[in-house]
Motif scaffolding. Structure first.
Motif, mmCIF file in Angstrom:
data_model
loop_
_atom_site.group_PDB
_atom_site.id
_atom_site.type_symbol
_atom_site.label_atom_id
_atom_site.label_comp_id
_atom_site.label_asym_id
_atom_site.label_seq_id
_atom_site.Cartn_x
_atom_site.Cartn_y
_atom_site.Cartn_z
ATOM 1 N N HIS A 1 9.478 -7.685 17.881
ATOM 2 C CA HIS A 1 8.735 -6.782 17.003
ATOM 3 C C HIS A 1 9.622 -5.652 16.494
ATOM 4 O O HIS A 1 9.598 -5.283 15.332
ATOM 5 N N GLY B 1 6.280 -3.031 7.374
ATOM 6 C CA GLY B 1 5.633 -3.817 8.409
ATOM 7 C C GLY B 1 6.654 -4.679 9.139
ATOM 8 O O GLY B 1 7.867 -4.445 9.040
ATOM 9 N N GLU B 2 6.175 -5.680 9.848
ATOM 10 C CA GLU B 2 7.074 -6.516 10.653
ATOM 11 C C GLU B 2 6.847 -7.969 10.309
ATOM 12 O O GLU B 2 6.738 -8.824 11.170
ATOM 13 N N VAL C 1 1.959 5.869 11.664
ATOM 14 C CA VAL C 1 2.542 5.079 12.736
ATOM 15 C C VAL C 1 3.938 4.665 12.280
ATOM 16 O O VAL C 1 4.119 4.230 11.151
ATOM 17 N N GLY D 1 7.785 2.442 9.007
ATOM 18 C CA GLY D 1 6.837 1.328 9.166
ATOM 19 C C GLY D 1 6.374 0.739 7.850
ATOM 20 O O GLY D 1 5.518 -0.135 7.819
ATOM 21 N N ASP E 1 0.802 -1.219 0.000
ATOM 22 C CA ASP E 1 0.000 0.000 0.000
ATOM 23 C C ASP E 1 0.840 1.277 0.000
ATOM 24 O O ASP E 1 0.526 2.246 0.654
ATOM 25 N N ASN F 1 6.049 2.435 13.875
ATOM 26 C CA ASN F 1 6.503 1.067 14.149
ATOM 27 C C ASN F 1 5.479 -0.006 13.783
ATOM 28 O O ASN F 1 5.598 -1.146 14.199
ATOM 29 N N TYR F 2 4.464 0.390 13.069
ATOM 30 C CA TYR F 2 3.555 -0.571 12.436
ATOM 31 C C TYR F 2 3.229 0.019 11.071
ATOM 32 O O TYR F 2 3.396 1.210 10.854
ATOM 33 N N ARG F 3 2.722 -0.827 10.186
ATOM 34 C CA ARG F 3 2.347 -0.282 8.880
ATOM 35 C C ARG F 3 1.103 0.569 8.995
ATOM 36 O O ARG F 3 0.209 0.290 9.780
ATOM 37 N N THR F 4 1.048 1.615 8.199
ATOM 38 C CA THR F 4 -0.160 2.419 8.105
ATOM 39 C C THR F 4 -0.750 2.146 6.729
ATOM 40 O O THR F 4 -0.087 2.337 5.722
ATOM 41 N N VAL F 5 -1.994 1.667 6.710
ATOM 42 C CA VAL F 5 -2.610 1.237 5.458
ATOM 43 C C VAL F 5 -3.872 2.047 5.218
ATOM 44 O O VAL F 5 -4.648 2.287 6.144
#
Lengths: 286, 458
Positions: free
Chosen positions: A195, A142-143, B259, A139, A27, B261-265
């Motif tokens: 994480h 992702g992780e 964000v 980010g 995305d 430290n996480y994906r932002t979708v």
């Protein structure tokens, strides 16, 4: 015997695939004109800088042999693709700025025929600091374990060819260890640590940016010291200055240290045409 | 389809996705009950206005337990003095929600046999948020290693700012003072103590609450200066069995926030869906959100809205006026334009009205302990690109038509309906057969077979 394929072509292939993958599966709001701007700006700047430097026929190969006269454009291509993957801009001009300054830095900021900064890293840091139109999204990958494995395999293929595995392993080991100590001290559960370590952006950085053989120290012990420094700066910037893009600034700040380390630890300078295990043109011609 | 003239006659519906459907708020700390009240802990709203390191954080309170049982503990980066804490206007979260909520847009097909005519627009549903009452208790003492850094009263709240040396001490302080700590909280307090965070403990002063005239608790707003740009969600997961929803409105002079430290979708947007969804837009959005959440492996933050607050298109609610922006914590409006986002040296000066140096980002995070081990870290970026969750409803013209154009139009409708049904099924996971039953029927008796075929292959 067949001529070995330049490791940089692998890198170009992988970076282009990552770009496509990010666009399709992650995305990313990529704009094709921004990617084209990066490529055009990097190649044009490289051309002009070479022209200024040689003021002779531009496409004369840097080395003799049959590795191709266009190979001096591999590096700006890698820079452009690297910038497209990592740097996000609000306007294509910011990307043009990043790509241009990245390539110029190679020609201007060099010592003993070795450029000081990783070009893409230099472009990113300058664009973020000076344009107010650019940013990095840590980010964005992702992780996911799958991406980590993918970077591991692709990065591994390139690193095996250029013989710079030690850099990635050392950096990740130092950084993982520092974060692990902090995790224990704070009393977080281990999934917090994993994480943080599983961040696709961090892994990609450690395989594709920190390993640029032309800007890192030549000798192995020097590289270990150098990666420790980067890991430490990253750790401090991230945890005490709360910088989300700490790794890029850490690499930028640690880059000049290469000069000192190369002076202390003498070793042969890296050459794309003298890869370990590769058949060099000289040998081949015998 | 060129036969279909779609008209703008648009309008939106707006709905508050979670506020009226899911009870209570967890926020980023946890509630500590004074009795065995069942605690709800599922949805919360937070507004963060931030420029440089200055932050004004507003926590809306949807707590729905007994008033007297309410108390909350939130880690904060600095010691807060009385002047750094205030109660915010209760409607401000509703305004932010209304302005940024995902929207349904309607278009009406005109009679294909008649010239273009523009239709009126109208508003659709707009349910209200439902916050709740609270209460208080008092107790203060010093336990081992716990320091009361500040203690004051703001509006209906009694507030204590604590710092602690170790989690056992903090836990016993809270217990000694009559707070019921969720099991497992102690281990989670430690990392915050070691990161040198302070603890903001708020409870309701019943007398003040009763005399205040408010029936619901008002949002608490705190101001501080710190490079930390995060929300400690981990603590809020102590007493939550299921996934919790958090909606974060980030107001920034720079641009979109994300964000780190996480994906932002981005939430799926700009899709055509069948017209019956109008009656069940709320269900539609919830199903769509859940489907997207599952599809993204439940570990991403969703972007629902990103827009410069100077305008909106289409507007689901009026943009916030300068006064409301200030109530939401925007503190840089008074400053001369351009001091926050330096003008680009490429674009020259852009004329900027007051509100246009406020960019709103609405992030929707559904989090669980297993998929969100780490607290949310944010970063603001210079991304000025607008985004909105927008769903398009194209009303067909179903009245009788006799002209050729009308027949061709009708011949094309079944295919269009089916595409809309498939989109809807894909987005929500609803069964395609169930959706098809709700689609309008089109009479094709007078349409020739080749017109039908043409419409089909087109």
């Amino acid at each position: 015997m067949r001529t070995p394929i330049d490791a940089r072509l692998y890198q170009i292939g992988f970076l282009a695939s990552f770009l496509l993958l990010g666009f399709i599966t992650r995305d990313w709001q990529l704009h094709i004109e921004v990617v084209l701007t990066a490529i055009a700006a990097a190649l044009t700047t490289q051309y002009l800088c070479l022209k200024l430097k040689n003021s002779k026929n531009l496409l004369v190969p840097l080395h003799n042999g049959d590795l191709g006269g266009y190979s001096q454009f591999y590096s700006p291509m890698i820079t452009a693709l690297g910038l497209s993957v990592l740097l996000r801009v609000d306007h294509p001009w910011a990307m043009a700025f990043a790509a241009t300054i990245a390539i110029i830095s190679k020609f201007l900021l060099q010592f003993n025929q070795k450029h000081i900064f990783n070009p893409a890293n230099f472009g990113i840091v300058c664009a973020v600091l000076f344009t107010h139109e650019a940013w990095v999204s840590p980010g964005q990958w992702g992780e996911s374990m799958w991406y980590v494995i993918m970077f591991l395999i692709c990065g591994g293929l390139v690193l095996k060819k250029v013989g710079r595995w030690d850099t990635t392993i050392a950096f990740l080991s130092f950084y993982f260890a520092m974060e692990a100590v902090r995790n224990v001290y704070l009393g977080w559960t281990w999934d917090v640590w994993s994480h943080r370590m599983m961040s696709g952006s961090l892994i990609m950085f450690s395989f594709f940016m920190i390993t640029d053989p032309r800007t890192i120290p030549n000798a192995k012990p020097a590289r270990i010291i150098w990666t420790f420094t980067i890991a430490l700066i990253t750790f401090i910037l991230r945890n005490y200055f709360f910088m989300t893009t700490a790794v890029f600034f850490a690499l930028f700040l640690a880059a000049p240290l290469t000069l000192l380390l190369d002076w202390i630890f003498k070793d042969d300078r890296f050459d794309w045409f003298n890869l370990p295990g590769a058949i060099t043109p000289e040998i081949k011609s015998v | 389809m060129n036969m279909i003239r779609s008209f703008f006659a648009v309008v939106l519906s707006l709905f508050l996705v979670f506020t009226n459907s899911l009870p209570a708020l967890a926020f980023c700390g946890f509630y500590v009950a004074k009795a065995d009240t069942k605690l709800y802990n599922q949805a919360s709203q937070v507004a963060i206005a931030r420029a440089n390191d200055r932050t004004i954080l507003t926590m809306a309170n949807d707590y729905q337990g007994e008033a007297k049982d309410f108390a909350m503990v939130v880690p904060v980066p600095t010691v807060l003095k009385k002047e750094q804490v205030k109660v915010a206007n209760p409607t401000i979260m509703e305004r932010l929600d209304a302005f940024s909520a995902p929207r349904l847009v309607e278009y009406f097909d005109a009679n294909p046999c008649e010239p273009v005519r523009r239709y009126e627009s109208f508003d659709l549903l707009r349910p209200a948020a439902a916050p709740a009452p609270i209460a208080s208790n008092r107790a203060r003492e010093k336990a081992q290693g716990v320091t009361i850094e500040a203690q004051f009263n703001v509006g209906e709240y009694d507030i204590v700012i604590l710092s602690a040396k170790e989690s056992g001490g903090l836990e016993s302080w809270l217990q000694d003072n009559g707070y019921k700590i969720p099991t497992g909280a102690k281990d989670l307090l430690k990392p915050y103590i070691r990161q040198k965070l302070k603890f903001f403990v708020a409870k309701v002063n019943l007398e003040k609450f009763e005399t205040s005239g408010f029936t619901k608790l008002r949002p608490i707003q705190i101001a501080y200066e710190s490079p930390r740009f995060m929300l400690p969600i981990r603590l809020g997961m102590v007493n939550a069995q299921q996934a919790q929803d958090l909606i974060v409105y980030i107001l920034s002079p720079k641009g979109r926030a994300e964000v780190a430290n996480y994906r932002t979708v981005r939430i799926p947007s700009d899709v055509n869906i069948p017209e019956f969804v109008k009656g069940e837009f709320s269900d539609f959005y919830k199903s769509m959100f859940s489907t997207s959440y599952d599809r993204e492996n439940r570990n991403v933050a969703f972007l629902e809205y990103a827009w410069n607050m100077g305008n909106c298109d289409p507007c689901s609610a009026d943009p916030l006026n300068p006064d409301e922006l200030k109530q939401a914590g925007v503190f840089w409006l008074e400053q001369p334009i351009g001091t926050n986002k330096p003008q680009s040296f490429w674009r020259g000066r852009r004329p900027m009205p007051m509100a246009s140096n406020v960019f709103i980002t609405r992030l929707h995070v559904r989090y669980t302990r297993d998929k969100f081990p780490e607290d949310l870290m944010f970063q603001d970026t210079n991304n000025q690109e607008n985004f909105q969750g927008r769903y398009v409803m194209q009303h067909p013209y179903l009245n009788e038509t006799n002209c050729d154009a009308g027949k061709q139009y009708r011949a094309g409708l079944p295919k269009r309906f089916d595409q809309e049904a498939q989109t809807l099924s894909k987005l929500t996971g609803w069964k395609i057969e169930d959706i098809r039953k709700k689609l309008p029927t089109v009479s094709l008796a007078d349409v020739s077979w080749y017109d039908r075929f043409r419409a089909y292959v087109r």
